[in-house]
Write a protein that holds these residues in place. Structure first.
Motif, PDB file in Angstrom:
ATOM      1  N   LEU A  89      94.019  -6.441   1.281  1.00 36.17           N
ATOM      2  CA  LEU A  89      93.277  -7.116   0.214  1.00 36.17           C
ATOM      3  C   LEU A  89      92.118  -7.927   0.776  1.00 36.17           C
ATOM      4  O   LEU A  89      91.003  -7.897   0.243  1.00 36.17           O
ATOM      5  CB  LEU A  89      94.219  -8.023  -0.580  1.00 36.17           C
ATOM      6  CG  LEU A  89      95.165  -7.333  -1.557  1.00 36.17           C
ATOM      7  CD1 LEU A  89      96.130  -8.346  -2.169  1.00 36.17           C
ATOM      8  CD2 LEU A  89      94.379  -6.632  -2.667  1.00 36.17           C
ATOM      9  N   THR A  93      88.588  -6.169   0.004  1.00 38.79           N
ATOM     10  CA  THR A  93      87.854  -6.920  -1.016  1.00 38.79           C
ATOM     11  C   THR A  93      86.516  -7.391  -0.477  1.00 38.79           C
ATOM     12  O   THR A  93      85.483  -7.271  -1.149  1.00 38.79           O
ATOM     13  CB  THR A  93      88.687  -8.119  -1.498  1.00 38.79           C
ATOM     14  OG1 THR A  93      89.920  -7.657  -2.031  1.00 38.79           O
ATOM     15  CG2 THR A  93      87.941  -8.887  -2.575  1.00 38.79           C
ATOM     16  N   CYS A 157      90.998   2.083  -0.557  1.00 37.03           N
ATOM     17  CA  CYS A 157      90.997   0.784  -1.238  1.00 37.03           C
ATOM     18  C   CYS A 157      89.595   0.191  -1.311  1.00 37.03           C
ATOM     19  O   CYS A 157      89.235  -0.439  -2.320  1.00 37.03           O
ATOM     20  CB  CYS A 157      91.944  -0.172  -0.519  1.00 37.03           C
ATOM     21  SG  CYS A 157      93.696   0.279  -0.692  1.00 37.03           S
ATOM     22  N   LEU A 161      87.844  -0.603  -4.907  1.00 37.84           N
ATOM     23  CA  LEU A 161      87.367  -1.936  -5.268  1.00 37.84           C
ATOM     24  C   LEU A 161      85.854  -1.959  -5.439  1.00 37.84           C
ATOM     25  O   LEU A 161      85.332  -2.649  -6.327  1.00 37.84           O
ATOM     26  CB  LEU A 161      87.785  -2.937  -4.191  1.00 37.84           C
ATOM     27  CG  LEU A 161      89.260  -3.325  -4.197  1.00 37.84           C
ATOM     28  CD1 LEU A 161      89.621  -4.103  -2.929  1.00 37.84           C
ATOM     29  CD2 LEU A 161      89.584  -4.158  -5.422  1.00 37.84           C
ATOM     30  N   LEU A 192      86.391 -12.214  -8.347  1.00 40.86           N
ATOM     31  CA  LEU A 192      87.800 -11.909  -8.065  1.00 40.86           C
ATOM     32  C   LEU A 192      88.689 -11.958  -9.306  1.00 40.86           C
ATOM     33  O   LEU A 192      89.490 -11.037  -9.527  1.00 40.86           O
ATOM     34  CB  LEU A 192      88.335 -12.856  -6.991  1.00 40.86           C
ATOM     35  CG  LEU A 192      87.944 -12.552  -5.545  1.00 40.86           C
ATOM     36  CD1 LEU A 192      88.663 -13.481  -4.592  1.00 40.86           C
ATOM     37  CD2 LEU A 192      88.224 -11.101  -5.179  1.00 40.86           C
ATOM     38  N   ARG A 196      90.924  -8.375 -11.166  1.00 34.76           N
ATOM     39  CA  ARG A 196      92.380  -8.381 -10.992  1.00 34.76           C
ATOM     40  C   ARG A 196      93.034  -7.010 -11.178  1.00 34.76           C
ATOM     41  O   ARG A 196      93.968  -6.678 -10.431  1.00 34.76           O
ATOM     42  CB  ARG A 196      93.007  -9.412 -11.933  1.00 34.76           C
ATOM     43  CG  ARG A 196      92.871 -10.839 -11.438  1.00 34.76           C
ATOM     44  CD  ARG A 196      93.506 -11.834 -12.386  1.00 34.76           C
ATOM     45  NE  ARG A 196      92.833 -11.845 -13.680  1.00 34.76           N
ATOM     46  CZ  ARG A 196      93.178 -12.649 -14.684  1.00 34.76           C
ATOM     47  NH1 ARG A 196      94.203 -13.475 -14.548  1.00 34.76           N
ATOM     48  NH2 ARG A 196      92.515 -12.625 -15.821  1.00 34.76           N
ATOM     49  N   LEU A 199      92.458  -5.204  -7.967  1.00 29.68           N
ATOM     50  CA  LEU A 199      93.211  -5.857  -6.903  1.00 29.68           C
ATOM     51  C   LEU A 199      94.699  -5.514  -6.998  1.00 29.68           C
ATOM     52  O   LEU A 199      95.373  -5.337  -5.975  1.00 29.68           O
ATOM     53  CB  LEU A 199      93.010  -7.372  -6.978  1.00 29.68           C
ATOM     54  CG  LEU A 199      91.601  -7.884  -6.683  1.00 29.68           C
ATOM     55  CD1 LEU A 199      91.525  -9.393  -6.920  1.00 29.68           C
ATOM     56  CD2 LEU A 199      91.188  -7.562  -5.253  1.00 29.68           C
ATOM     57  N   THR A 202      95.153  -2.013  -5.662  1.00 29.87           N
ATOM     58  CA  THR A 202      95.033  -2.049  -4.204  1.00 29.87           C
ATOM     59  C   THR A 202      96.292  -2.626  -3.566  1.00 29.87           C
ATOM     60  O   THR A 202      96.779  -2.121  -2.557  1.00 29.87           O
ATOM     61  CB  THR A 202      93.807  -2.887  -3.799  1.00 29.87           C
ATOM     62  OG1 THR A 202      92.637  -2.328  -4.381  1.00 29.87           O
ATOM     63  CG2 THR A 202      93.646  -2.912  -2.290  1.00 29.87           C
TER      64      THR A 202
END
Length: 281
Positions: A89, A93, A157, A161, A192, A196, A199, A202
């Motif tokens: 993450l 991210t 991922c 994202l 962020l 969600r 996320l 992921t």
């Protein structure tokens, strides 16, 4: 005017859906039945026993939890999967947001390079990863396995994202910066929270990578019982003569539970349209 579907067609549709559900769920039900059979039997020839629990007991579960170091294996798997999830993450991210929001030299090449890497099966990198981990002294250790799992999740991922960040209007972050936030604060307070759902996806993918992998775990941590992970440790139950199928099935059922719990915990974030109405007044 909306035409109604004929009754016969709807019956066929629902029949097909019911058959598909049974086909998908029966392996899970079969594992549950096998986990409660005594004598290490995988199946029974009696008709009721093939579909319904007959003389079902928790003996195999008791054996796995209290006479095998299975709780240690589960703890090792949870540690590796959890750290892999957090690391994925953080790295994915940051990389995805940078690729989505900033324009810099080599950005397009890097995106194409990531896409090209995703076309190769991850198993091809196993030998190279093992050599690298051996060179840095992390072969056979959980930290080395975490690094391998994190690198395995990076490509998909990051793309996942990045695509979601592209759908979030940059005007929201610019409006927040006009109100006095810094770019970093706008990232944490605006981007962020709106990302969600992505996320959550992921996190689930990263957790499943660290929790359910067999090949990487078996090769990169060929170690004693104290550091084994749950899934490859199940393979160690078998010997050259027989396989204790009841214990194996009980262990497989236990392994599935944490993944289901993680999915249920993150399921509420799978919502669409979180950015609708998110405009500055």
């Amino acid at each position: 005017m909306i035409r109604k579907t004929p009754v016969g067609v709807r019956i066929l549709q629902y029949t097909f859906l019911v058959i598909a559900v049974i086909f998908a769920l029966y392996p899970v039900w079969f594992a549950l039945l096998a986990s409660g059979r005594s004598g290490g039997r995988l199946y029974t020839l009696s008709l009721p026993g093939m579909f319904f629990p007959v003389d079902w007991s928790f003996e195999n579960y008791r054996f796995m939890l209290f006479e095998r170091p299975y709780l240690t294996w589960l703890t090792n798997s949870f540690k590796v999967a959890s750290i892999t999830t957090v690391a994925s993450l953080v790295v994915c991210t940051s990389a995805a947001f940078a690729l989505s929001r900033f324009r810099f030299k080599g950005r397009e090449f890097f995106l194409i390079f990531l896409l090209a890497i995703s076309t190769f099966p991850g198993i091809l990198s196993l030998v190279a990863i093992a050599q690298v981990l051996t060179a840095i002294g992390l072969f056979g250790k959980h930290l080395g396995l975490i690094l391998a799992f994190t690198s395995a999740t990076l490509v998909f991922c990051t793309w996942n994202l990045k695509g979601y960040f592209d759908t979030i209007p940059i005007d929201l972050e610019e409006a927040a910066q006009i109100d006095g936030t810094t770019p970093v604060q706008a990232f944490f307070l605006i981007a962020l929270p709106l990302a969600r759902p992505a996320l959550a996806v992921t996190a689930i993918l990263a957790f499943m990578t660290g929790w359910g992998d067999f090949i990487f775990s078996s090769v990169l941590v060929p170690a004693p019982d104290t550091v084994k992970l749950a899934v490859p440790a199940l393979y160690s139950l078998a010997n050259s003569v027989s396989v204790p199928w009841g214990q194996f099935a009980a262990g497989a059922v236990i392994v599935v539970i944490p993944t289901v719990l993680v999915y249920l915990a993150l399921n509420r974030y799978f919502e669409a349209g979180l950015t609708v109405g998110g405009v500055k007044g």
